[in-house]
Design a protein around this motif. Structure first.
Motif, mmCIF file in Angstrom:
data_model
loop_
_atom_site.group_PDB
_atom_site.id
_atom_site.type_symbol
_atom_site.label_atom_id
_atom_site.label_comp_id
_atom_site.label_asym_id
_atom_site.label_seq_id
_atom_site.Cartn_x
_atom_site.Cartn_y
_atom_site.Cartn_z
ATOM 1 N N GLY A 26 0.767 -1.242 0.000
ATOM 2 C CA GLY A 26 0.000 0.000 0.000
ATOM 3 C C GLY A 26 0.792 1.283 0.000
ATOM 4 O O GLY A 26 0.212 2.371 0.069
ATOM 5 N N PHE A 27 2.113 1.200 -0.056
ATOM 6 C CA PHE A 27 2.936 2.408 -0.133
ATOM 7 C C PHE A 27 4.243 2.039 -0.838
ATOM 8 O O PHE A 27 4.519 0.874 -1.110
ATOM 9 N N SER A 28 5.059 3.053 -1.105
ATOM 10 C CA SER A 28 6.284 2.844 -1.847
ATOM 11 C C SER A 28 7.365 2.313 -0.904
ATOM 12 O O SER A 28 8.115 3.072 -0.296
ATOM 13 N N PHE A 29 7.436 1.013 -0.769
ATOM 14 C CA PHE A 29 8.320 0.381 0.203
ATOM 15 C C PHE A 29 9.787 0.701 -0.052
ATOM 16 O O PHE A 29 10.528 1.031 0.869
ATOM 17 N N ASP A 30 10.220 0.624 -1.315
ATOM 18 C CA ASP A 30 11.651 0.802 -1.586
ATOM 19 C C ASP A 30 12.091 2.255 -1.480
ATOM 20 O O ASP A 30 13.289 2.535 -1.506
ATOM 21 N N ALA A 31 11.158 3.173 -1.358
ATOM 22 C CA ALA A 31 11.497 4.583 -1.172
ATOM 23 C C ALA A 31 11.324 5.014 0.283
ATOM 24 O O ALA A 31 11.376 6.215 0.580
ATOM 25 N N SER A 32 11.139 4.059 1.169
ATOM 26 C CA SER A 32 10.862 4.341 2.572
ATOM 27 C C SER A 32 11.990 3.887 3.468
ATOM 28 O O SER A 32 12.746 2.969 3.123
ATOM 29 N N ASP A 33 12.116 4.545 4.613
ATOM 30 C CA ASP A 33 12.922 4.028 5.700
ATOM 31 C C ASP A 33 12.093 2.939 6.388
ATOM 32 O O ASP A 33 10.877 3.116 6.582
ATOM 33 N N VAL A 34 12.732 1.835 6.755
ATOM 34 C CA VAL A 34 11.999 0.735 7.389
ATOM 35 C C VAL A 34 12.782 0.231 8.589
ATOM 36 O O VAL A 34 13.989 0.463 8.691
ATOM 37 N N GLY A 35 12.090 -0.458 9.484
ATOM 38 C CA GLY A 35 12.810 -1.002 10.627
ATOM 39 C C GLY A 35 11.894 -1.582 11.673
ATOM 40 O O GLY A 35 10.725 -1.908 11.385
ATOM 41 N N TRP A 36 12.444 -1.688 12.877
ATOM 42 C CA TRP A 36 11.739 -2.297 13.998
ATOM 43 C C TRP A 36 11.928 -1.448 15.251
ATOM 44 O O TRP A 36 13.049 -1.075 15.594
ATOM 45 N N TYR A 37 10.810 -1.180 15.904
ATOM 46 C CA TYR A 37 10.798 -0.585 17.232
ATOM 47 C C TYR A 37 10.370 -1.670 18.221
ATOM 48 O O TYR A 37 9.817 -2.695 17.843
ATOM 49 N N ARG A 38 10.599 -1.387 19.495
ATOM 50 C CA ARG A 38 10.085 -2.273 20.535
ATOM 51 C C ARG A 38 9.693 -1.468 21.756
ATOM 52 O O ARG A 38 10.180 -0.364 21.976
ATOM 53 N N GLY A 84 21.342 -14.711 20.256
ATOM 54 C CA GLY A 84 21.841 -14.410 21.593
ATOM 55 C C GLY A 84 20.854 -13.616 22.419
ATOM 56 O O GLY A 84 21.231 -12.686 23.133
ATOM 57 N N LEU A 85 19.593 -13.999 22.351
ATOM 58 C CA LEU A 85 18.552 -13.216 23.010
ATOM 59 C C LEU A 85 18.735 -13.205 24.525
ATOM 60 O O LEU A 85 19.140 -14.199 25.133
ATOM 61 N N LYS A 86 18.421 -12.061 25.099
ATOM 62 C CA LYS A 86 18.516 -11.843 26.535
ATOM 63 C C LYS A 86 17.131 -11.493 27.086
ATOM 64 O O LYS A 86 16.255 -11.047 26.342
ATOM 65 N N SER A 87 16.971 -11.646 28.386
ATOM 66 C CA SER A 87 15.670 -11.351 28.989
ATOM 67 C C SER A 87 15.273 -9.890 28.743
ATOM 68 O O SER A 87 14.087 -9.586 28.577
ATOM 69 N N GLU A 88 16.261 -9.010 28.680
ATOM 70 C CA GLU A 88 15.948 -7.601 28.459
ATOM 71 C C GLU A 88 15.509 -7.300 27.031
ATOM 72 O O GLU A 88 15.120 -6.169 26.731
ATOM 73 N N ASP A 89 15.566 -8.300 26.138
ATOM 74 C CA ASP A 89 15.032 -8.120 24.791
ATOM 75 C C ASP A 89 13.525 -8.376 24.738
ATOM 76 O O ASP A 89 12.888 -8.134 23.709
ATOM 77 N N SER A 90 12.964 -8.874 25.826
ATOM 78 C CA SER A 90 11.533 -9.138 25.869
ATOM 79 C C SER A 90 10.758 -7.841 25.690
ATOM 80 O O SER A 90 10.998 -6.852 26.398
ATOM 81 N N ALA A 91 9.836 -7.847 24.740
ATOM 82 C CA ALA A 91 9.076 -6.634 24.427
ATOM 83 C C ALA A 91 8.080 -6.958 23.326
ATOM 84 O O ALA A 91 8.124 -8.041 22.723
ATOM 85 N N VAL A 92 7.211 -6.013 23.053
ATOM 86 C CA VAL A 92 6.409 -6.058 21.837
ATOM 87 C C VAL A 92 7.213 -5.359 20.745
ATOM 88 O O VAL A 92 7.667 -4.218 20.935
ATOM 89 N N TYR A 93 7.422 -6.040 19.654
ATOM 90 C CA TYR A 93 8.202 -5.515 18.538
ATOM 91 C C TYR A 93 7.250 -5.065 17.431
ATOM 92 O O TYR A 93 6.330 -5.802 17.046
ATOM 93 N N TYR A 94 7.514 -3.868 16.917
ATOM 94 C CA TYR A 94 6.669 -3.282 15.886
ATOM 95 C C TYR A 94 7.460 -3.066 14.603
ATOM 96 O O TYR A 94 8.525 -2.422 14.625
ATOM 97 N N CYS A 95 6.959 -3.561 13.524
ATOM 98 C CA CYS A 95 7.484 -3.226 12.211
ATOM 99 C C CYS A 95 7.071 -1.789 11.905
ATOM 100 O O CYS A 95 5.950 -1.361 12.211
ATOM 101 N N TRP A 96 7.974 -1.043 11.285
ATOM 102 C CA TRP A 96 7.738 0.383 11.057
ATOM 103 C C TRP A 96 8.273 0.790 9.700
ATOM 104 O O TRP A 96 9.267 0.245 9.214
ATOM 105 N N ALA A 97 7.612 1.766 9.093
ATOM 106 C CA ALA A 97 8.096 2.343 7.845
ATOM 107 C C ALA A 97 7.686 3.806 7.793
ATOM 108 O O ALA A 97 6.669 4.198 8.379
ATOM 109 N N ASP A 98 8.500 4.588 7.097
ATOM 110 C CA ASP A 98 8.159 5.998 6.907
ATOM 111 C C ASP A 98 8.659 6.444 5.543
ATOM 112 O O ASP A 98 9.834 6.263 5.240
ATOM 113 N N ASP A 99 7.779 7.034 4.754
ATOM 114 C CA ASP A 99 8.150 7.460 3.405
ATOM 115 C C ASP A 99 8.465 8.949 3.337
ATOM 116 O O ASP A 99 8.540 9.505 2.238
#
Length: 126
Positions: A26-38, A84-99
């Motif tokens: 639904g948007f221009s993926f290759d022209a966007s910044d993308v990543g993951w938040y938590r 090498g996951l650690k207990s402090e990596d526990s979180a809700v992870y969100y996929c994110w993009a911004d064009d």
């Protein structure tokens, strides 16, 4: 209609691995910044890793050397390999993009602008 659909969360023991994937539409993926938040319970939203539209890669300090982000423009996917996951990596992870080359710095995820997935829980037990 913009959609970011995540998969791959779950529970793992400390030292284990998980791979998160996100498929965009639904948007221009290759022209966007993308990543993951938590966001962990009681903590602020933080950017874990990102790839800009120019290909510049960012990792939050605590995940450097353990997490790897990748992007497939043909499939419109962004993935996060977590080792090498650690207990402090526990979180809700969100996929994110911004064009529009913006980055969310708010205290809560998902943010007020950009495109966000529904969130996927990652739980690491020690």
């Amino acid at each position: 209609q913009v959609q970011l659909v995540e998969s791959g969360g779950g529970s793992v023991q400390a030292g284990g691995s998980l791979r998160l994937s996100c498929t965009a539409s639904g948007f221009s993926f290759d022209a966007s910044d993308v990543g993951w938040y938590r966001q962990a319970t009681g903590n602020e939203c933080e950017l874990v890793s990102s790839i800009t539209s120019e290909g510049h890669i960012y990792y939050e300090d605590s995940v450097k050397g353990r997490f790897t982000i990748s992007q497939d423009n043909a499939k419109k996917t962004v993935s996060l390999e977590m080792n090498g996951l650690k207990s402090e990596d526990s979180a809700v992870y969100y996929c994110w993009a911004d064009d529009a080359s913006r980055q969310w710095f708010g205290t809560s995820c998902p943010g007020d602008f950009g495109y966000w997935g529904q969130g996927t829980q990652v739980t690491v037990s020690s």
